[in-house]
Scaffold this active site. Structure first.
Site, PDB file in Angstrom:
ATOM      1  N   ASN A 212       0.856  -1.197   0.000  1.00  0.00           N
ATOM      2  CA  ASN A 212       0.000   0.000   0.000  1.00  0.00           C
ATOM      3  C   ASN A 212       0.886   1.240   0.000  1.00  0.00           C
ATOM      4  O   ASN A 212       2.110   1.140  -0.054  1.00  0.00           O
ATOM      5  CB  ASN A 212      -0.972  -0.016   1.187  1.00  0.00           C
ATOM      6  CG  ASN A 212      -0.220  -0.077   2.504  1.00  0.00           C
ATOM      7  OD1 ASN A 212       0.534   0.825   2.843  1.00  0.00           O
ATOM      8  ND2 ASN A 212      -0.384  -1.171   3.232  1.00  0.00           N
ATOM      9  N   PRO A 307      -3.188 -11.887  10.544  1.00  0.00           N
ATOM     10  CA  PRO A 307      -3.464 -11.630  11.967  1.00  0.00           C
ATOM     11  C   PRO A 307      -3.533 -10.127  12.209  1.00  0.00           C
ATOM     12  O   PRO A 307      -2.864  -9.348  11.527  1.00  0.00           O
ATOM     13  CB  PRO A 307      -2.252 -12.231  12.673  1.00  0.00           C
ATOM     14  CG  PRO A 307      -1.187 -12.325  11.629  1.00  0.00           C
ATOM     15  CD  PRO A 307      -1.884 -12.498  10.314  1.00  0.00           C
ATOM     16  N   ILE A 309      -2.347  -7.391  14.357  1.00  0.00           N
ATOM     17  CA  ILE A 309      -1.251  -7.204  15.326  1.00  0.00           C
ATOM     18  C   ILE A 309      -1.726  -6.369  16.514  1.00  0.00           C
ATOM     19  O   ILE A 309      -1.493  -6.700  17.677  1.00  0.00           O
ATOM     20  CB  ILE A 309      -0.050  -6.519  14.624  1.00  0.00           C
ATOM     21  CG1 ILE A 309       0.371  -7.350  13.412  1.00  0.00           C
ATOM     22  CG2 ILE A 309       1.112  -6.323  15.590  1.00  0.00           C
ATOM     23  CD1 ILE A 309       1.154  -6.587  12.360  1.00  0.00           C
ATOM     24  N   PHE A 325      -4.038   3.246  15.116  1.00  0.00           N
ATOM     25  CA  PHE A 325      -4.407   4.270  14.142  1.00  0.00           C
ATOM     26  C   PHE A 325      -5.606   3.714  13.369  1.00  0.00           C
ATOM     27  O   PHE A 325      -5.732   2.505  13.227  1.00  0.00           O
ATOM     28  CB  PHE A 325      -3.250   4.554  13.174  1.00  0.00           C
ATOM     29  CG  PHE A 325      -2.334   5.646  13.641  1.00  0.00           C
ATOM     30  CD1 PHE A 325      -1.679   5.546  14.843  1.00  0.00           C
ATOM     31  CD2 PHE A 325      -2.127   6.774  12.858  1.00  0.00           C
ATOM     32  CE1 PHE A 325      -0.823   6.549  15.283  1.00  0.00           C
ATOM     33  CE2 PHE A 325      -1.279   7.787  13.273  1.00  0.00           C
ATOM     34  CZ  PHE A 325      -0.619   7.671  14.490  1.00  0.00           C
ATOM     35  N   LYS A 339     -13.386   0.881  15.820  1.00  0.00           N
ATOM     36  CA  LYS A 339     -12.104   0.151  15.893  1.00  0.00           C
ATOM     37  C   LYS A 339     -11.561   0.169  17.325  1.00  0.00           C
ATOM     38  O   LYS A 339     -11.005  -0.823  17.799  1.00  0.00           O
ATOM     39  CB  LYS A 339     -11.076   0.773  14.944  1.00  0.00           C
ATOM     40  CG  LYS A 339     -11.174   0.183  13.554  1.00  0.00           C
ATOM     41  CD  LYS A 339     -10.132   0.693  12.582  1.00  0.00           C
ATOM     42  CE  LYS A 339     -10.526   0.192  11.185  1.00  0.00           C
ATOM     43  NZ  LYS A 339      -9.931   0.912  10.102  1.00  0.00           N
ATOM     44  N   LYS A 343     -11.121  -3.501  18.806  1.00  0.00           N
ATOM     45  CA  LYS A 343      -9.751  -3.984  19.029  1.00  0.00           C
ATOM     46  C   LYS A 343      -9.333  -3.854  20.494  1.00  0.00           C
ATOM     47  O   LYS A 343      -8.280  -4.326  20.887  1.00  0.00           O
ATOM     48  CB  LYS A 343      -8.767  -3.232  18.136  1.00  0.00           C
ATOM     49  CG  LYS A 343      -9.110  -3.368  16.635  1.00  0.00           C
ATOM     50  CD  LYS A 343      -7.940  -3.052  15.727  1.00  0.00           C
ATOM     51  CE  LYS A 343      -8.350  -3.137  14.268  1.00  0.00           C
ATOM     52  NZ  LYS A 343      -7.238  -3.372  13.353  1.00  0.00           N
TER      53      LYS A 343
HETATM   54  O1  PMT Z   1       3.292   5.912   6.414  1.00  0.00           O
HETATM   55  P1  PMT Z   1       2.762   7.257   5.968  1.00  0.00           P
HETATM   56  O2  PMT Z   1       2.889   7.459   4.475  1.00  0.00           O
HETATM   57  O3  PMT Z   1       3.345   8.392   6.741  1.00  0.00           O
HETATM   58  O4  PMT Z   1       1.176   7.280   6.242  1.00  0.00           O
HETATM   59  C1  PMT Z   1       0.710   7.252   7.556  1.00  0.00           C
HETATM   60  C2  PMT Z   1      -0.534   6.353   7.700  1.00  0.00           C
HETATM   61  C3  PMT Z   1      -1.668   6.949   6.881  1.00  0.00           C
HETATM   62  C4  PMT Z   1      -0.229   4.941   7.204  1.00  0.00           C
HETATM   63  C5  PMT Z   1      -0.869   6.304   9.214  1.00  0.00           C
HETATM   64  O5  PMT Z   1      -1.099   7.609   9.692  1.00  0.00           O
HETATM   65  C6  PMT Z   1      -2.104   5.446   9.494  1.00  0.00           C
HETATM   66  O6  PMT Z   1      -3.242   5.884   9.395  1.00  0.00           O
HETATM   67  N1  PMT Z   1      -1.854   4.167   9.856  1.00  0.00           N
HETATM   68  C7  PMT Z   1      -2.863   3.124   9.998  1.00  0.00           C
HETATM   69  C8  PMT Z   1      -3.121   2.493   8.662  1.00  0.00           C
HETATM   70  C9  PMT Z   1      -4.071   1.324   8.728  1.00  0.00           C
HETATM   71  O7  PMT Z   1      -3.729   0.243   8.339  1.00  0.00           O
HETATM   72  O8  PMT Z   1      -5.228   1.602   9.252  1.00  0.00           O
HETATM   73  P2  PMT Z   1      -6.388   0.489   9.518  1.00  0.00           P
HETATM   74  O9  PMT Z   1      -7.573   1.319   9.881  1.00  0.00           O
HETATM   75  O10 PMT Z   1      -6.497  -0.433   8.349  1.00  0.00           O
HETATM   76  O11 PMT Z   1      -5.854  -0.329  10.759  1.00  0.00           O
HETATM   77  C10 PMT Z   1      -6.236  -0.019  12.087  1.00  0.00           C
HETATM   78  C11 PMT Z   1      -5.130  -0.379  13.049  1.00  0.00           C
HETATM   79  O12 PMT Z   1      -4.913  -1.796  13.013  1.00  0.00           O
HETATM   80  C12 PMT Z   1      -3.796   0.275  12.773  1.00  0.00           C
HETATM   81  O13 PMT Z   1      -3.222   0.665  13.996  1.00  0.00           O
HETATM   82  C13 PMT Z   1      -2.982  -0.828  12.122  1.00  0.00           C
HETATM   83  O14 PMT Z   1      -1.578  -0.700  12.403  1.00  0.00           O
HETATM   84  C14 PMT Z   1      -3.551  -2.059  12.792  1.00  0.00           C
HETATM   85  N2  PMT Z   1      -3.452  -3.296  11.983  1.00  0.00           N
HETATM   86  C15 PMT Z   1      -4.038  -3.390  10.765  1.00  0.00           C
HETATM   87  C16 PMT Z   1      -3.944  -4.560  10.063  1.00  0.00           C
HETATM   88  C17 PMT Z   1      -3.241  -5.652  10.621  1.00  0.00           C
HETATM   89  N3  PMT Z   1      -3.112  -6.804   9.980  1.00  0.00           N
HETATM   90  N4  PMT Z   1      -2.687  -5.542  11.834  1.00  0.00           N
HETATM   91  C18 PMT Z   1      -2.787  -4.386  12.516  1.00  0.00           C
HETATM   92  O15 PMT Z   1      -2.254  -4.282  13.636  1.00  0.00           O
END
Ligand code: PMT
Length: 413
Positions: A212, A307, A309, A325, A339, A343
């Site tokens: 991504n 999974p 994390i 995030f 979320k 979570k």
């Molecule tokens: O890296 P940059 O270009 O600076 O951009 C920053 C960012 C936009 C990536 C960052 O600010 C951000 O928003 N990160 C979270 C991205 C994300 O995957 O969001 P999500 O809503 O899909 O996931 C929610 C949370 O679950 C996140 O904390 C993510 O780390 C976590 N996650 C997601 C999938 C996975 N398999 N395991 C996880 O732990």
């Protein structure tokens, strides 16, 4: 002591003979890792030329409120510059500039910037000893300190006017050390923090994969801010092109499964976990050993869930304080709250993505922090500054949590 790596410093030069030291100061600030922009008052240009300062800072010097060079595409140039800075350092700060700052005047670019910024402001006074000791100057300094402005010096010694006493500007090396200390907040000292950053790469075959647009900038900035706040910091990073932040232990991984393993190998030691990574939700069900041939007109890729994390860390009994995030394109707060609950994390940073110049792969970002106390909006700003604000809020929330809860975490180690 803190460092100035990646800090954005606006050097405001006012009229005083010590202005001659500003070329050296600028060079040393840049050597210390800071980005420097220079603003000069009219009086300052009598002591050192804008050309000199432009040459040593490698950027145009700003002198007027409606200066085109500040931000050519906007009529709010001073606001852009005020937003840019992490620190405004007024050096040398003349008696007149101290008086204007104490009164909150905005009659030139520098004073306007000092009023318009939410960055830290520091002044390095330099003047004749009588002017320094004058009760009016001392009253102004007291007002500045009350308003949260840091005062560096002055030193005592022989002055340009031939007198001896207090009023000499501190030497550049001393100013740099004091400036760096402003960033060393100590808010997380004694704590261990794990941050995840960047994308993951989920292989399809030896040359192709799913990933991504995450650049890692946000996560690296958060790790940097955690170190500045005194935490022992581990950064578990997916593939990025970024230099590792200083004083951070970087663990490089490729896939979400590797990220999970790297986090869990170290999580027993952590007080705070911050999941900034855009870890993939799915991965190919099978990884081809050989490069897949393009024989077929169409092809279907079967994906299986990775999974989570963040959720796995939040589920650890008496685990670390956990921050996630949430990258969302619609209904930001609604989805982020969901979320947070699903979570089971302590705090979630809601990140609107799909908006130009914030979110993925940009230098700026904006967040809404949600926890059981409510929402704090952090408006658009550079990721390094945003990360410092985020760490401040995490520290506040961590320390506000039931202290026995945090003590139990400490005993787990
Ligand atoms: O890296 P940059 O270009 O600076 O951009 C920053 C960012 C936009 C990536 C960052 O600010 C951000 O928003 N990160 C979270 C991205 C994300 O995957 O969001 P999500 O809503 O899909 O996931 C929610 C949370 O679950 C996140 O904390 C993510 O780390 C976590 N996650 C997601 C999938 C996975 N398999 N395991 C996880 O732990």
């Amino acid at each position: 002591m803190g460092t100035l790596t990646n800090k954005r410093i606006l050097l405001g030069i006012t009229g005083g003979i010590a202005a001659y030291k500003c070329a050296d100061l600028t060079r040393r600030l840049r050597d210390a890792g800071a980005e420097v922009r220079v603003v000069m008052t009219q009086a300052a240009t009598q002591f050192v030329t804008p050309l000199t300062m432009q040459t040593v800072s490698d950027h145009p010097v700003y002198q007027h409120v409606f200066d085109d060079a500040v931000a050519p595409d906007t009529t709010m140039a001073h606001i852009e510059l005020a937003r840019w800075a992490d620190l405004i350092l007024v050096a040398p700060a003349s008696a007149n500039s101290l008086a204007k700052l104490a009164q909150g005047r905005a009659d030139d670019l520098l004073t306007t910037l000092c009023l318009a910024t939410d960055a830290v402001v520091a002044v390095a006074p330099a003047m004749n000893r009588q002017m320094w000791q004058n009760p009016a100057t001392q009253d102004n300094l007291a007002a500045l300190r009350r308003n949260g402005i840091a005062v560096f010096g002055p030193a005592e010694g022989i002055q340009a006017c031939g007198e001896t006493g207090p009023g000499r500007m501190l030497e550049p090396a001393e100013l740099i050390a004091l400036a760096a200390d402003l960033f060393a907040t100590g808010l997380l000292s004694g704590l261990r923090v794990i941050v995840t950053a960047g994308p993951t790469w989920e292989s399809i075959d030896p040359v192709r994969g799913i990933t991504n647009r995450s650049s890692g900038k946000m996560g690296y900035a958060v790790a940097h801010a955690a170190v500045d706040a005194g935490a022992e910091t581990i950064l578990v990073s997916g593939p990025t092109h970024l230099d590792p932040p200083e004083r951070v232990d970087v663990v490089r991984v490729t896939s979400a499964q590797q990220m999970l393993a790297a986090v869990h190998d170290r999580i027993g030691e952590a007080d705070i976990f911050i999941g900034v990574a855009a870890a993939a939700d799915y991965r190919p069900a099978e990884v081809s050993v050989d490069k897949i041939k393009k024989d077929a007109e169409t092809m279907t890729l079967k994906l299986i869930r990775n999974p989570d994390i963040l959720a796995s860390v939040a589920a650890i009994p008496q685990g670390p304080f956990t921050v996630g995030f949430a990258a969302e394109t619609t209904d930001l707060i609604h989805h982020a709250r969901k979320k947070l609950e699903r979570k089971g994390v302590d705090m979630i940073a809601a990140n609107k993505v799909g908006v130009p110049e914030t979110g993925f792969d940009s230098d700026d970002n904006a967040l809404a922090l949600i926890d059981d106390q409510g929402i704090i909006e952090l408006p658009r700003m550079h990721k390094s500054r945003l990360a410092r604000r985020l760490i401040r809020e995490i520290a506040r929330s961590y320390h506000a949590k039931d202290s026995t809860e945090n003590t139990r975490r400490a005993h787990r180690r």
